[in-house]
Structures are given as C-alpha cells and as structure tokens.
Design a protein around this motif. Structure first.
Motif, PDB file in Angstrom:
ATOM      1  N   VAL A  25       0.842  -1.193   0.000  1.00  0.00           N
ATOM      2  CA  VAL A  25       0.000   0.000   0.000  1.00  0.00           C
ATOM      3  C   VAL A  25       0.879   1.246   0.000  1.00  0.00           C
ATOM      4  O   VAL A  25       0.613   2.216  -0.722  1.00  0.00           O
ATOM      5  CB  VAL A  25      -0.960  -0.014   1.212  1.00  0.00           C
ATOM      6  N   VAL A  26       1.935   1.220   0.794  1.00  0.00           N
ATOM      7  CA  VAL A  26       2.871   2.344   0.838  1.00  0.00           C
ATOM      8  C   VAL A  26       3.522   2.532  -0.532  1.00  0.00           C
ATOM      9  O   VAL A  26       3.699   3.666  -0.996  1.00  0.00           O
ATOM     10  CB  VAL A  26       3.931   2.116   1.943  1.00  0.00           C
ATOM     11  N   ALA A  27       3.864   1.437  -1.203  1.00  0.00           N
ATOM     12  CA  ALA A  27       4.482   1.520  -2.528  1.00  0.00           C
ATOM     13  C   ALA A  27       3.525   2.149  -3.538  1.00  0.00           C
ATOM     14  O   ALA A  27       3.940   2.974  -4.368  1.00  0.00           O
ATOM     15  CB  ALA A  27       4.917   0.134  -2.992  1.00  0.00           C
ATOM     16  N   VAL A  28       2.249   1.794  -3.482  1.00  0.00           N
ATOM     17  CA  VAL A  28       1.274   2.365  -4.407  1.00  0.00           C
ATOM     18  C   VAL A  28       1.099   3.867  -4.148  1.00  0.00           C
ATOM     19  O   VAL A  28       1.043   4.674  -5.089  1.00  0.00           O
ATOM     20  CB  VAL A  28      -0.081   1.623  -4.299  1.00  0.00           C
ATOM     21  N   VAL A  29       1.049   4.250  -2.886  1.00  0.00           N
ATOM     22  CA  VAL A  29       0.930   5.671  -2.544  1.00  0.00           C
ATOM     23  C   VAL A  29       2.157   6.434  -3.026  1.00  0.00           C
ATOM     24  O   VAL A  29       2.048   7.541  -3.574  1.00  0.00           O
ATOM     25  CB  VAL A  29       0.721   5.851  -1.024  1.00  0.00           C
ATOM     26  N   GLU A  30       3.341   5.848  -2.870  1.00  0.00           N
ATOM     27  CA  GLU A  30       4.560   6.511  -3.332  1.00  0.00           C
ATOM     28  C   GLU A  30       4.599   6.619  -4.857  1.00  0.00           C
ATOM     29  O   GLU A  30       5.095   7.607  -5.399  1.00  0.00           O
ATOM     30  CB  GLU A  30       5.795   5.782  -2.819  1.00  0.00           C
ATOM     31  N   LEU A  31       4.074   5.625  -5.553  1.00  0.00           N
ATOM     32  CA  LEU A  31       3.995   5.715  -7.010  1.00  0.00           C
ATOM     33  C   LEU A  31       3.064   6.845  -7.451  1.00  0.00           C
ATOM     34  O   LEU A  31       3.364   7.572  -8.411  1.00  0.00           O
ATOM     35  CB  LEU A  31       3.524   4.391  -7.603  1.00  0.00           C
ATOM     36  N   LEU A  32       1.950   6.996  -6.757  1.00  0.00           N
ATOM     37  CA  LEU A  32       1.036   8.091  -7.076  1.00  0.00           C
ATOM     38  C   LEU A  32       1.679   9.453  -6.800  1.00  0.00           C
ATOM     39  O   LEU A  32       1.552  10.386  -7.600  1.00  0.00           O
ATOM     40  CB  LEU A  32      -0.263   7.941  -6.282  1.00  0.00           C
ATOM     41  N   LEU A  33       2.387   9.551  -5.667  1.00  0.00           N
ATOM     42  CA  LEU A  33       3.071  10.803  -5.354  1.00  0.00           C
ATOM     43  C   LEU A  33       4.186  11.099  -6.357  1.00  0.00           C
ATOM     44  O   LEU A  33       4.416  12.264  -6.714  1.00  0.00           O
ATOM     45  CB  LEU A  33       3.634  10.757  -3.936  1.00  0.00           C
ATOM     46  N   ALA A  34       4.876  10.065  -6.832  1.00  0.00           N
ATOM     47  CA  ALA A  34       5.912  10.261  -7.843  1.00  0.00           C
ATOM     48  C   ALA A  34       5.307  10.737  -9.156  1.00  0.00           C
ATOM     49  O   ALA A  34       5.892  11.591  -9.839  1.00  0.00           O
ATOM     50  CB  ALA A  34       6.698   8.966  -8.047  1.00  0.00           C
ATOM     51  N   ALA A  35       4.149  10.220  -9.509  1.00  0.00           N
ATOM     52  CA  ALA A  35       3.484  10.670 -10.730  1.00  0.00           C
ATOM     53  C   ALA A  35       3.069  12.136 -10.616  1.00  0.00           C
ATOM     54  O   ALA A  35       3.237  12.919 -11.562  1.00  0.00           O
ATOM     55  CB  ALA A  35       2.265   9.792 -11.026  1.00  0.00           C
ATOM     56  N   VAL A  36       2.558  12.525  -9.460  1.00  0.00           N
ATOM     57  CA  VAL A  36       2.173  13.924  -9.238  1.00  0.00           C
ATOM     58  C   VAL A  36       3.408  14.825  -9.275  1.00  0.00           C
ATOM     59  O   VAL A  36       3.386  15.909  -9.869  1.00  0.00           O
ATOM     60  CB  VAL A  36       1.405  14.071  -7.907  1.00  0.00           C
ATOM     61  N   ALA A  37       4.495  14.381  -8.658  1.00  0.00           N
ATOM     62  CA  ALA A  37       5.731  15.175  -8.667  1.00  0.00           C
ATOM     63  C   ALA A  37       6.294  15.295 -10.080  1.00  0.00           C
ATOM     64  O   ALA A  37       6.803  16.354 -10.464  1.00  0.00           O
ATOM     65  CB  ALA A  37       6.762  14.558  -7.724  1.00  0.00           C
ATOM     66  N   GLY A  38       6.195  14.235 -10.875  1.00  0.00           N
ATOM     67  CA  GLY A  38       6.657  14.298 -12.263  1.00  0.00           C
ATOM     68  C   GLY A  38       5.814  15.247 -13.094  1.00  0.00           C
ATOM     69  O   GLY A  38       6.342  16.024 -13.899  1.00  0.00           O
TER      70      GLY A  38
END
Length: 117
Positions: A25-38
């Motif tokens: 779950v933490v990995a999925v949240v971090e992927l979403l945050l990385a997409a927003v940051a990109g």
C-alpha cells in the motif's frame, strides 16, 4: 525497595519479519506521489521557459528564450523527489512481496564424515 512488574514476553516472530503486506500500500501511494511530482516538474519547466521577441530598427525579428531560475530549480527538485519516491516504491514493493524461506539442505553422509575429522 520498589516492586518492578515483570517484562512482557518478547515475541521475536513479528519483530524481525521483513514481509509486511502493508508495504505494498505504501508503494502504491509513493507511485502516485511520484506521478504527481513528475507532472508538477513538467509544469514548472513549462513555466520556466518564456519567449522574448525583439524587433530591431531594420525590421528583423529576434526570438530568444528566457529561462527563469526559480522555476528551473523547482522543476529539478520535483524531478529528484519523484526519482527518490520511485526508488523507495520499488524497495517497498520488494519487501512487501512474500518470499519463500529456503530450506537447509541436508549434508550427505560423506560430507559429515569429512567434517568430523
């Protein structure tokens, strides 16, 4: 003398385990945050570049690009944050996936005899 209550029994089974499904779950949240940051990094880069048009006396038109440093710096910072989030999301997903324990191989009788010498 003061009476000290006994310490609760330590359970080592849950403390040293790396496999935790919550890490996915933490990995999925971090992927979403990385997409927003990109996305934010590309938006900041678009805001950093501004065209500047100058017309000279002889009628020539000169077009230049002006880079604004604050937006460029923010774009690089957001790209670096996205990269760190991607690396940590990969780590969290590897730790979140269940791994099988390796069984010890039994030593053959010939090996045991050689070790005993």
């Amino acid at each position: 003398m003061t009476d000290v209550p006994p310490a609760p029994p330590a359970t080592t089974r849950g403390q040293d385990r790396l496999h935790q499904p919550l890490r996915l779950v933490v990995a999925v949240v971090e992927l979403l945050l990385a997409a927003v940051a990109g996305w934010a990094a590309t938006r900041c880069w678009d805001l950093a570049v501004a065209p500047l048009t100058v017309r000279s006396d002889d009628g020539a038109t000169l077009v230049s690009r002006v880079y604004e440093g604050n937006w460029v710096g923010l774009a690089f910072l957001l790209a670096a944050v996205a990269g760190v989030l991607l690396v940590d999301a990969a780590r969290q997903s590897v730790l979140g996936v269940r791994t099988r324990r390796r069984r010890r191989r039994r030593a053959s009788r010939g090996t045991r005899a050689a070790d005993a010498r």
